[in-house]
Design an enzyme around this catalytic site. Structure first.
Site, mmCIF file in Angstrom:
data_model
loop_
_atom_site.group_PDB
_atom_site.id
_atom_site.type_symbol
_atom_site.label_atom_id
_atom_site.label_comp_id
_atom_site.label_asym_id
_atom_site.label_seq_id
_atom_site.Cartn_x
_atom_site.Cartn_y
_atom_site.Cartn_z
ATOM 1 N N HIS A 152 46.214 -2.092 -36.267
ATOM 2 C CA HIS A 152 44.976 -1.670 -36.709
ATOM 3 C C HIS A 152 44.855 -0.283 -36.549
ATOM 4 O O HIS A 152 45.246 0.587 -35.673
ATOM 5 C CB HIS A 152 43.722 -2.559 -36.354
ATOM 6 N N HIS A 199 41.307 -7.958 -36.084
ATOM 7 C CA HIS A 199 40.831 -7.021 -37.017
ATOM 8 C C HIS A 199 42.105 -6.152 -37.562
ATOM 9 O O HIS A 199 43.208 -5.923 -36.948
ATOM 10 C CB HIS A 199 39.806 -5.943 -36.378
ATOM 11 N N HIS A 214 41.706 5.794 -32.771
ATOM 12 C CA HIS A 214 43.066 5.503 -32.491
ATOM 13 C C HIS A 214 43.870 4.590 -33.542
ATOM 14 O O HIS A 214 43.297 4.173 -34.464
ATOM 15 C CB HIS A 214 42.976 4.690 -31.220
ATOM 16 N N HIS A 246 38.534 -5.512 -23.682
ATOM 17 C CA HIS A 246 37.437 -5.674 -24.358
ATOM 18 C C HIS A 246 36.551 -6.899 -24.679
ATOM 19 O O HIS A 246 37.201 -7.905 -24.713
ATOM 20 C CB HIS A 246 37.813 -5.097 -26.051
ATOM 21 N N TYR A 255 44.709 2.761 -23.766
ATOM 22 C CA TYR A 255 44.325 3.732 -24.582
ATOM 23 C C TYR A 255 45.000 5.065 -23.786
ATOM 24 O O TYR A 255 44.809 5.261 -22.719
ATOM 25 C CB TYR A 255 42.953 4.134 -25.173
ATOM 26 N N GLU A 265 46.509 3.236 -29.094
ATOM 27 C CA GLU A 265 46.305 2.026 -28.061
ATOM 28 C C GLU A 265 47.701 0.919 -28.174
ATOM 29 O O GLU A 265 48.191 0.829 -29.047
ATOM 30 C CB GLU A 265 45.163 1.314 -28.802
HETATM 31 C C1 M3P Z 1 39.306 -1.968 -30.255
HETATM 32 C C2 M3P Z 1 39.936 -2.994 -30.418
HETATM 33 C C3 M3P Z 1 34.808 0.373 -29.133
HETATM 34 C C4 M3P Z 1 35.631 -0.765 -29.208
HETATM 35 C C5 M3P Z 1 37.190 -0.607 -29.563
HETATM 36 C C6 M3P Z 1 37.948 -1.909 -29.688
HETATM 37 C C7 M3P Z 1 34.765 1.464 -30.238
HETATM 38 O O1 M3P Z 1 39.768 -0.820 -30.437
HETATM 39 O O2 M3P Z 1 41.024 -2.964 -30.589
HETATM 40 O O3 M3P Z 1 39.345 -4.085 -30.335
HETATM 41 O O4 M3P Z 1 33.999 -0.047 -28.279
HETATM 42 FE FE FE Z 2 41.638 -1.116 -31.161
#
Ligand code: M3P
Ligand code: FE
Length: 307
Positions: A152, A199, A214, A246, A255, A265
């Site tokens: 993604h 996603h 990213h 996350h 990252y 990532e």
């Molecule tokens: C991701 C993901 C933020 C989180 C980003 C999350 C901008 O990139 O792969 O779930 O807080």
């Molecule tokens: Fe991501």
């Protein structure tokens, strides 16, 4: 899945082409699949079957030129282009062969300023395994970090609400997760899927259009994410955050930056949503957990540095 299938390619600008080729081939462990007369270098992840997914070109400024999603077939491409036009979005066609091994691409600009493409055809070169009785891996899967696929992109730009409408109402995506701004209403960030993936693309509201946060590459296990961290350190790659998880999407992640400062990532995990799932919402107070679940921290560099 019968419409938009997956993120199929992304073209990224780099400062020094050969230094970047060494980085993407030998550190990230992508497979180089070709070079064209425009000076672009084409890569794929080892387990991808189409000819290319990650393309770099030399430029003065880092960032993203465009990204493309593969759709099921040419009829779907024609139908989605007609739907976009009817919705009020102007499209143009990039000819077949403009990108190596790639058919005609329908191109348009999103409200966030990103150039998006849809395409139906890209030559299948395979993953190096046979279709009959394949082994589980090969030499390419053991070279460098070696993610299995481009998973993604997270993009920054203005008016993500207008992007959301296009992805939901025209392109058949659904909203998996979102972050609300401090007012409890404004959608500051969106995670959208066209598949079973948690996603396929994400957007964060940001004043400057067309920015890249990213590109994300999928690893097969948490051990392989940690090994990616080892390889980053062995090669003195500049790391932004992680290894961590996350709250948003539940992805387990690191990252880091390529030699030109484009963030990428390496991640695994997350859950598999269906289109009928209700959207998960993170309010502003819990955004630190959403970003970094164990540390509950809003990392300044992560939120502000884009290319
Ligand atoms: C991701 C993901 C933020 C989180 C980003 C999350 C901008 O990139 O792969 O779930 O807080
Ligand atoms: Fe991501």
């Amino acid at each position: 899945m019968t419409g938009v299938l997956r993120p199929g390619h992304v073209q990224i600008r780099v400062f020094d082409l050969e230094e970047s080729v060494r980085f993407y081939r030998d550190v990230l462990g992508l497979v180089e699949t070709g070079r064209d007369d425009k000076g672009r270098v084409y890569f794929k992840c080892w387990d991808e079957r189409d000819h290319n997914s990650y393309i770099i070109r030399q430029a003065e400024e880092a960032g993203i030129d465009f990204f493309g999603f593969k759709v099921l077939n040419v009829e779907t491409l024609d139908k989605l282009e007609a739907d976009l036009n009817e919705y009020g979005i102007e499209t143009s066609r990039m000819p077949a062969g403009d990108m190596l091994a790639t058919g005609e691409r329908v191109r348009f600009t999103l409200p966030t300023g990103h150039i998006m493409e849809l395409y139906a055809e890209k030559s299948a070169v395979g993953n190096g395994l046979t279709n009959a009785n394949p082994g589980p891996w090969n030499a390419a899967s053991e070279h460098g970090i070696a993610p299995v696929r481009l998973d993604h992109m997270l993009l920054y730009g203005p008016n993500v609400a207008a992007n959301k409408k296009i992805f939901e109402e025209v392109l058949g995506f659904f909203l998996v997760e979102r972050v609300l701004a401090e007012d409890g209403e404004f959608e500051a960030a969106l995670w959208l899927s066209c598949s079973h993936k948690v996603h396929d693309i994400a957007f964060v509201e940001h004043p400057e259009p067309g920015k890249l946060h990213h590109c994300s590459f999928l690893m097969e296990s948490w051990e392989k994410v940690l090994r990616a961290g080892d390889i980053m350190s062995m090669n003195e790659v500049s790391v932004d955050i992680g290894p961590t998880r996350h709250g948003i999407t539940r992805g387990c992640t690191i990252y880091a930056w390529d030699p030109s400062g484009n963030r990428f990532e390496t991640f695994m995990g997350g859950y598999q949503p269906y289109p009928d799932y209700e959207t998960i919402t993170w309010d502003w107070d819990h955004f630190p957990q959403g970003l970094d679940y164990p540390q509950r921290k809003l990392h300044e560099s992560f939120l502000t540095i884009v290319t």
